[in-house]
Motif scaffolding. Structure first.
Motif, PDB file in Angstrom:
ATOM      1  N   LYS A 128      -7.141   1.319   4.520  1.00 55.52           N
ATOM      2  CA  LYS A 128      -8.557   1.575   4.299  1.00 55.52           C
ATOM      3  C   LYS A 128      -8.774   2.761   3.393  1.00 55.52           C
ATOM      4  CE  LYS A 128      -9.906   2.184   8.634  1.00 55.52           C
ATOM      5  NZ  LYS A 128     -10.622   2.605   9.830  1.00 55.52           N
ATOM      6  N   ALA A 129      -9.904   2.680   2.679  1.00 56.37           N
ATOM      7  CA  ALA A 129     -10.385   3.764   1.824  1.00 56.37           C
ATOM      8  C   ALA A 129     -11.894   3.832   2.049  1.00 56.37           C
ATOM      9  CB  ALA A 129     -10.065   3.486   0.361  1.00 56.37           C
ATOM     10  N   LYS A 130     -12.515   4.789   1.423  1.00 51.77           N
ATOM     11  CA  LYS A 130     -13.957   4.959   1.535  1.00 51.77           C
ATOM     12  C   LYS A 130     -14.522   4.976   0.111  1.00 51.77           C
ATOM     13  CE  LYS A 130     -15.359   8.961   2.916  1.00 51.77           C
ATOM     14  NZ  LYS A 130     -15.694  10.160   3.666  1.00 51.77           N
ATOM     15  N   THR A 156       5.448  -5.392  -0.094  1.00 52.29           N
ATOM     16  CA  THR A 156       4.422  -4.628   0.617  1.00 52.29           C
ATOM     17  C   THR A 156       3.126  -5.426   0.625  1.00 52.29           C
ATOM     18  OG1 THR A 156       3.535  -3.446  -1.306  1.00 52.29           O
ATOM     19  CG2 THR A 156       5.355  -2.383  -0.117  1.00 52.29           C
ATOM     20  N   SER A 157       2.291  -5.133   1.591  1.00 53.10           N
ATOM     21  CA  SER A 157       0.937  -5.681   1.617  1.00 53.10           C
ATOM     22  C   SER A 157       0.081  -4.863   0.667  1.00 53.10           C
ATOM     23  CB  SER A 157       0.358  -5.573   3.032  1.00 53.10           C
ATOM     24  OG  SER A 157       1.133  -6.293   3.947  1.00 53.10           O
ATOM     25  N   LEU A 158      -1.025  -5.417   0.231  1.00 58.58           N
ATOM     26  CA  LEU A 158      -1.996  -4.678  -0.560  1.00 58.58           C
ATOM     27  C   LEU A 158      -2.488  -3.503   0.288  1.00 58.58           C
ATOM     28  CD1 LEU A 158      -3.675  -4.631  -3.186  1.00 58.58           C
ATOM     29  CD2 LEU A 158      -5.302  -6.133  -2.050  1.00 58.58           C
ATOM     30  N   HIS A 159      -2.469  -2.294  -0.270  1.00 57.36           N
ATOM     31  CA  HIS A 159      -2.843  -1.101   0.479  1.00 57.36           C
ATOM     32  C   HIS A 159      -3.372  -0.041  -0.482  1.00 57.36           C
ATOM     33  CE1 HIS A 159       1.318  -0.472  -0.820  1.00 57.36           C
ATOM     34  NE2 HIS A 159       1.050   0.817  -0.824  1.00 57.36           N
ATOM     35  N   PHE A 160      -3.730   1.114   0.043  1.00 56.51           N
ATOM     36  CA  PHE A 160      -4.204   2.223  -0.772  1.00 56.51           C
ATOM     37  C   PHE A 160      -3.190   3.358  -0.747  1.00 56.51           C
ATOM     38  CE2 PHE A 160      -8.101   0.054   0.580  1.00 56.51           C
ATOM     39  CZ  PHE A 160      -8.646  -0.227  -0.659  1.00 56.51           C
ATOM     40  N   VAL A 161      -3.191   4.131  -1.828  1.00 60.04           N
ATOM     41  CA  VAL A 161      -2.268   5.243  -1.978  1.00 60.04           C
ATOM     42  C   VAL A 161      -3.064   6.477  -2.376  1.00 60.04           C
ATOM     43  CG1 VAL A 161      -0.273   6.087  -3.279  1.00 60.04           C
ATOM     44  CG2 VAL A 161      -0.439   3.678  -2.700  1.00 60.04           C
ATOM     45  N   HIS A 162      -2.695   7.621  -1.822  1.00 63.21           N
ATOM     46  CA  HIS A 162      -3.314   8.891  -2.200  1.00 63.21           C
ATOM     47  C   HIS A 162      -2.835   9.327  -3.580  1.00 63.21           C
ATOM     48  CE1 HIS A 162      -3.908   9.116   2.150  1.00 63.21           C
ATOM     49  NE2 HIS A 162      -4.805  10.051   1.921  1.00 63.21           N
ATOM     50  N   THR A 163      -3.711   9.984  -4.332  1.00 63.65           N
ATOM     51  CA  THR A 163      -3.263  10.587  -5.592  1.00 63.65           C
ATOM     52  C   THR A 163      -2.520  11.888  -5.302  1.00 63.65           C
ATOM     53  OG1 THR A 163      -5.408  11.692  -5.847  1.00 63.65           O
ATOM     54  CG2 THR A 163      -5.109   9.583  -6.993  1.00 63.65           C
ATOM     55  N   HIS A 164      -2.826  12.511  -4.166  1.00 62.43           N
ATOM     56  CA  HIS A 164      -2.142  13.715  -3.677  1.00 62.43           C
ATOM     57  C   HIS A 164      -1.861  13.490  -2.201  1.00 62.43           C
ATOM     58  CE1 HIS A 164      -3.026  15.842  -7.371  1.00 62.43           C
ATOM     59  NE2 HIS A 164      -4.277  15.456  -7.269  1.00 62.43           N
ATOM     60  N   PRO A 165      -0.902  14.162  -1.605  1.00 58.97           N
ATOM     61  CA  PRO A 165      -0.602  13.944  -0.182  1.00 58.97           C
ATOM     62  C   PRO A 165      -1.840  14.141   0.709  1.00 58.97           C
ATOM     63  CG  PRO A 165       1.103  15.280  -1.194  1.00 58.97           C
ATOM     64  CD  PRO A 165      -0.004  15.137  -2.215  1.00 58.97           C
ATOM     65  N   MET A 195      -7.983   7.970  -3.853  1.00 70.19           N
ATOM     66  CA  MET A 195      -7.005   6.937  -3.540  1.00 70.19           C
ATOM     67  C   MET A 195      -7.116   5.831  -4.582  1.00 70.19           C
ATOM     68  SD  MET A 195      -7.334   6.535   0.577  1.00 70.19           S
ATOM     69  CE  MET A 195      -5.646   6.064   0.882  1.00 70.19           C
ATOM     70  N   PHE A 196      -6.075   5.006  -4.671  1.00 67.47           N
ATOM     71  CA  PHE A 196      -6.115   3.845  -5.542  1.00 67.47           C
ATOM     72  C   PHE A 196      -5.350   2.704  -4.873  1.00 67.47           C
ATOM     73  CE2 PHE A 196      -2.465   6.377  -6.757  1.00 67.47           C
ATOM     74  CZ  PHE A 196      -1.446   5.459  -6.952  1.00 67.47           C
ATOM     75  N   PRO A 197      -5.667   1.462  -5.259  1.00 71.74           N
ATOM     76  CA  PRO A 197      -4.991   0.322  -4.635  1.00 71.74           C
ATOM     77  C   PRO A 197      -3.598   0.118  -5.210  1.00 71.74           C
ATOM     78  CG  PRO A 197      -6.558  -0.449  -6.261  1.00 71.74           C
ATOM     79  CD  PRO A 197      -6.711   1.045  -6.189  1.00 71.74           C
ATOM     80  N   ARG A 198      -2.708  -0.435  -4.372  1.00 70.67           N
ATOM     81  CA  ARG A 198      -1.345  -0.718  -4.819  1.00 70.67           C
ATOM     82  C   ARG A 198      -0.828  -1.944  -4.076  1.00 70.67           C
ATOM     83  NH1 ARG A 198       2.955   3.896  -4.594  1.00 70.67           N
ATOM     84  NH2 ARG A 198       2.099   4.386  -6.634  1.00 70.67           N
ATOM     85  N   LYS A 199      -0.047  -2.716  -4.801  1.00 66.98           N
ATOM     86  CA  LYS A 199       0.673  -3.852  -4.211  1.00 66.98           C
ATOM     87  C   LYS A 199       1.999  -3.932  -4.927  1.00 66.98           C
ATOM     88  CE  LYS A 199       1.456  -7.951  -2.265  1.00 66.98           C
ATOM     89  NZ  LYS A 199       2.908  -7.954  -2.198  1.00 66.98           N
ATOM     90  N   PRO A 250     -14.345   1.146  -9.575  1.00 68.35           N
ATOM     91  CA  PRO A 250     -13.699   1.768 -10.730  1.00 68.35           C
ATOM     92  C   PRO A 250     -12.839   2.966 -10.331  1.00 68.35           C
ATOM     93  CG  PRO A 250     -16.094   1.994 -10.838  1.00 68.35           C
ATOM     94  CD  PRO A 250     -15.774   1.223  -9.604  1.00 68.35           C
ATOM     95  N   LYS A 251     -11.940   3.334 -11.243  1.00 74.18           N
ATOM     96  CA  LYS A 251     -11.054   4.476 -11.024  1.00 74.18           C
ATOM     97  C   LYS A 251     -11.872   5.698 -10.619  1.00 74.18           C
ATOM     98  CE  LYS A 251      -7.539   7.217 -13.334  1.00 74.18           C
ATOM     99  NZ  LYS A 251      -6.803   7.437 -14.572  1.00 74.18           N
ATOM    100  N   GLY A 252     -11.394   6.398  -9.594  1.00 78.15           N
ATOM    101  CA  GLY A 252     -12.070   7.602  -9.124  1.00 78.15           C
ATOM    102  C   GLY A 252     -13.192   7.370  -8.136  1.00 78.15           C
ATOM    103  N   SER A 253     -13.331   6.132  -7.645  1.00 78.33           N
ATOM    104  CA  SER A 253     -14.443   5.852  -6.727  1.00 78.33           C
ATOM    105  C   SER A 253     -13.997   5.556  -5.299  1.00 78.33           C
ATOM    106  CB  SER A 253     -15.288   4.687  -7.248  1.00 78.33           C
ATOM    107  OG  SER A 253     -14.554   3.477  -7.228  1.00 78.33           O
ATOM    108  N   LEU A 254     -12.688   5.647  -5.026  1.00 76.57           N
ATOM    109  CA  LEU A 254     -12.186   5.422  -3.669  1.00 76.57           C
ATOM    110  C   LEU A 254     -11.525   6.687  -3.137  1.00 76.57           C
ATOM    111  CD1 LEU A 254     -10.648   1.863  -4.083  1.00 76.57           C
ATOM    112  CD2 LEU A 254     -12.774   2.467  -2.924  1.00 76.57           C
ATOM    113  N   PHE A 255     -11.784   6.973  -1.861  1.00 77.10           N
ATOM    114  CA  PHE A 255     -11.327   8.215  -1.248  1.00 77.10           C
ATOM    115  C   PHE A 255     -10.696   7.935   0.109  1.00 77.10           C
ATOM    116  CE2 PHE A 255     -14.924   8.914  -3.948  1.00 77.10           C
ATOM    117  CZ  PHE A 255     -14.538   9.993  -4.731  1.00 77.10           C
TER     118      PHE A 255
END
Length: 188
Positions: A4-6, A50-59, A42-46, A29-34
């Motif tokens: 999940k992201a916000k 792995t399942s489709l998920h979100f990743v932090h840009t920083h820890p 955060m941004f999406p990654r697959k 768009p880029k920069g709109s998920l937290f």
């Protein structure tokens, strides 16, 4: 690797509601998920396996208890969610309960906890499903269970991988929270 992201309006966005990274990027768009816990981008990654998920840009900087997750752990959370969907189908259909993956509980434990999966009833009662595949000590199972008990939630532990030891099974049995083992082969 959260599911999940916000978004910028504070709405929760679930990776499981989308079929691809491209679909998420078309809608957000880029920069709109937290991160809903620490508020960092955060941004999406697959990736393969792995399942489709979100990743932090920083820890992630949340103080709530959480742990690194493998692709198998992500899949385990989905399997527990499906299990709860089946068991509580009637209550979910009647809108007397809902299931949330990565359910934050700020009042559980010293700094709060992020439960792998929770069934949240309209009365406020919660059943927590914990997927544990990585090595863990029995004392940690006792402590995490007690943290959930402190908020009057029930817990079910699903053990697999390095966590599925006789000591951990016994701890979960002693606490009457052993749901069983979770063993599966991840598939894309």
């Amino acid at each position: 690797m959260p599911f999940k992201a916000k978004d910028q309006q504070g709405n929760i966005v679930l990776a499981t509601d989308f079929k691809s990274v491209l679909e998420i990027r078309k809608n957000f768009p880029k920069g709109s998920l937290f991160c809903p816990f620490c508020q960092t981008l955060m941004f999406p990654r697959k990736r393969q396996n792995t399942s489709l998920h979100f990743v932090h840009t920083h820890p992630c900087t949340t103080v709530m208890e959480h742990h690194p997750e493998s692709p198998e752990h992500l899949q385990g959370k989905l399997e527990i969610s499906k299990y709860f969907q089946e068991v509580y189908k009637g209550m979910i259909d009647a809108q007397e309960a809902f299931i949330e993956i990565e359910h934050p509980i700020s009042e559980a434990g010293k700094n709060g906890r992020i439960a792998d999966v929770a069934v949240v009833f309209s009365t406020g009662y919660r059943i927590i499903g914990e997927c544990q595949l990585a090595k863990i000590e029995a004392a940690d199972i006792y402590q995490r269970t007690q943290d959930y008990y402190s908020i009057s939630a029930d817990v079910l532990w699903f053990l697999g991988g390095a966590a599925d030891t006789p000591e951990n099974r016994q701890a979960a049995v002693d606490l009457d929270v052993f749901a069983g083992t979770i063993n599966f082969t991840y598939s894309t």
